[in-house]
Design a protein around this motif. Structure first.
Motif, short mmCIF file in Angstrom:
data_model
loop_
_atom_site.label_atom_id
_atom_site.label_comp_id
_atom_site.label_asym_id
_atom_site.label_seq_id
_atom_site.Cartn_x
_atom_site.Cartn_y
_atom_site.Cartn_z
N LEU A 33 45.22 11.70 28.84
CA LEU A 33 46.05 12.90 28.83
C LEU A 33 46.43 13.23 30.26
CD1 LEU A 33 44.29 15.61 29.90
CD2 LEU A 33 43.21 15.32 27.69
N ASP A 34 47.43 14.08 30.40
CA ASP A 34 47.82 14.55 31.72
C ASP A 34 48.22 16.01 31.62
OD1 ASP A 34 50.99 14.65 31.49
OD2 ASP A 34 50.36 12.74 30.62
N VAL A 35 48.06 16.70 32.74
CA VAL A 35 48.37 18.12 32.82
C VAL A 35 49.27 18.32 34.03
CG1 VAL A 35 47.48 20.46 33.02
CG2 VAL A 35 46.14 18.71 31.81
N ALA A 36 50.45 18.86 33.81
CA ALA A 36 51.42 19.10 34.88
C ALA A 36 51.39 20.55 35.30
CB ALA A 36 52.82 18.70 34.43
N ALA A 37 51.88 20.81 36.47
CA ALA A 37 52.01 22.18 36.95
C ALA A 37 52.93 22.94 36.01
CB ALA A 37 52.57 22.19 38.37
N GLY A 38 52.54 24.16 35.65
CA GLY A 38 53.37 25.01 34.82
C GLY A 38 53.20 24.84 33.34
N GLU A 39 52.20 24.07 32.90
CA GLU A 39 52.04 23.88 31.45
C GLU A 39 50.60 24.08 31.01
OE1 GLU A 39 52.93 20.03 29.87
OE2 GLU A 39 51.51 18.98 31.17
N VAL A 40 50.48 24.44 29.73
CA VAL A 40 49.19 24.52 29.05
C VAL A 40 49.12 23.37 28.06
CG1 VAL A 40 47.69 25.88 27.55
CG2 VAL A 40 49.10 27.04 29.27
N VAL A 41 48.13 22.52 28.23
CA VAL A 41 47.91 21.40 27.32
C VAL A 41 46.67 21.71 26.50
CG1 VAL A 41 47.42 18.94 27.11
CG2 VAL A 41 48.98 19.76 28.90
N ALA A 42 46.80 21.77 25.20
CA ALA A 42 45.67 22.04 24.32
C ALA A 42 45.05 20.73 23.87
CB ALA A 42 46.12 22.85 23.11
#
Length: 274
Positions: A33-42
């Motif tokens: 998985l990846d998480v970018a600036a400005g987002e919520v990843v559930a």
């Protein structure tokens, strides 16, 4: 901009029985998985799917008998396990699942002030009071011990501590159990606000419905492996827009969708009352 990327992360544990018999117990078998600036990843999955284990691996908090494979990248740079703890509490904050993370023999105020000092805030005492006030806790809470708080109050203290230092990535591990509905919504809204301000949020949760209200993507995991990524808008109706059968089964098993449990042939049957 991708702040956190996890590629084929595996974790197993070496155990010894009766002194010499060695066995390897798998924990994670392939998480991506990846998480970018400005987002919520559930990150959503059943109990035992490896969600909390992933959070501890990212922060280098695994026990000595853990064996890890795959890659964890922060800002595009691979970070080996031994070096990840330097990000903990600063660039990457963990909002833990259990209130036992609070020190039972230290007043709440001293714990929040210590977090403020570690985060580099210039006025720890004022920052501690403001952090608690933001989550509906009065100044009297500063002098209390964790055992003198309700479960919901203790969880709000954990939220205040985790978000004190304005981290770039927040890993929120089941942040809402034990909270009343309005308090749970407030915590999720705060995480959403953090993302809107440029932070990246990984929301680990069983509460799929609550996550859909604030997240940008949903990553589904099962048995230590990520199996699907879906858009929040796809979770509607009978799940006909969900491509993966496991994701569709999770959606259909919710009480609002009939509590249908998947059979081995992949067909869901109703288990709730008619």
């Amino acid at each position: 901009m991708t702040l956190l990327r996890i590629e084929d992360l595996t974790v197993s544990f070496v155990q010894y029985e009766r002194g010499l018999r060695r066995r390897v117990v798998p924990g994670l078998t392939g998480m991506d998985l990846d998480v970018a600036a400005g987002e919520v990843v559930a990150l959503v999955g059943a109990s035992g799917a490896g969600k909390s284990l992933l959070a501890h691996a990212v922060l280098g908090l695994l026990p000595p008998n853990a064996v890890e494979g795959g890659r964890v990248l922060v800002d595009g740079t691979e970070v080996p396990p031994a070096e990840r703890r330097r990000f903990a509490g600063r660039d990457i904050a963990l909002l833990p699942q259990s209130v036992t993370y609070l020190d039972p023999v230290a007043p709440v105020g001293s714990q929040v002030r210590r977090a403020a000092r570690l985060a580099g805030l210039p006025q720890p005492r004022a920052a501690a009071g403001e952090a608690l006030r933001r989550y509906g806790l009065g100044p009297e809470v500063l002098d209390r011990y964790p055992h003198e708080l309700s479960g919901g109050m203790a969880r709000r203290v954990l939220v205040a501590i985790a978000l004190l230092g304005d981290p770039r990535v927040v890993i929120a591990d089941e942040p809402t159990p034990g909270l009343q509905a309005d308090s749970a919504e407030a915590v999720l809204s705060q995480l959403r606000a953090r993302a809107d301000a440029g932070c990246g949020v990984l929301l680990i949760t069983h509460d799929l419905v609550g996550a859909l209200a604030v997240c940008d993507r949903v990553v589904i995991c099962d048995a230590g492996r990520t199996v699907d990524t879906a858009a929040p808008a796809d979770f509607r109706g009978d799940g006909e827009h969900l491509a993966h059968p496991y994701t569709r089964a999770l959606w259909q098993a919710l009480p609002a969708n009939g509590l249908r449990a998947p059979r081995q042939d992949g067909i869901c049957t109703t288990t709730g009352a008619s």
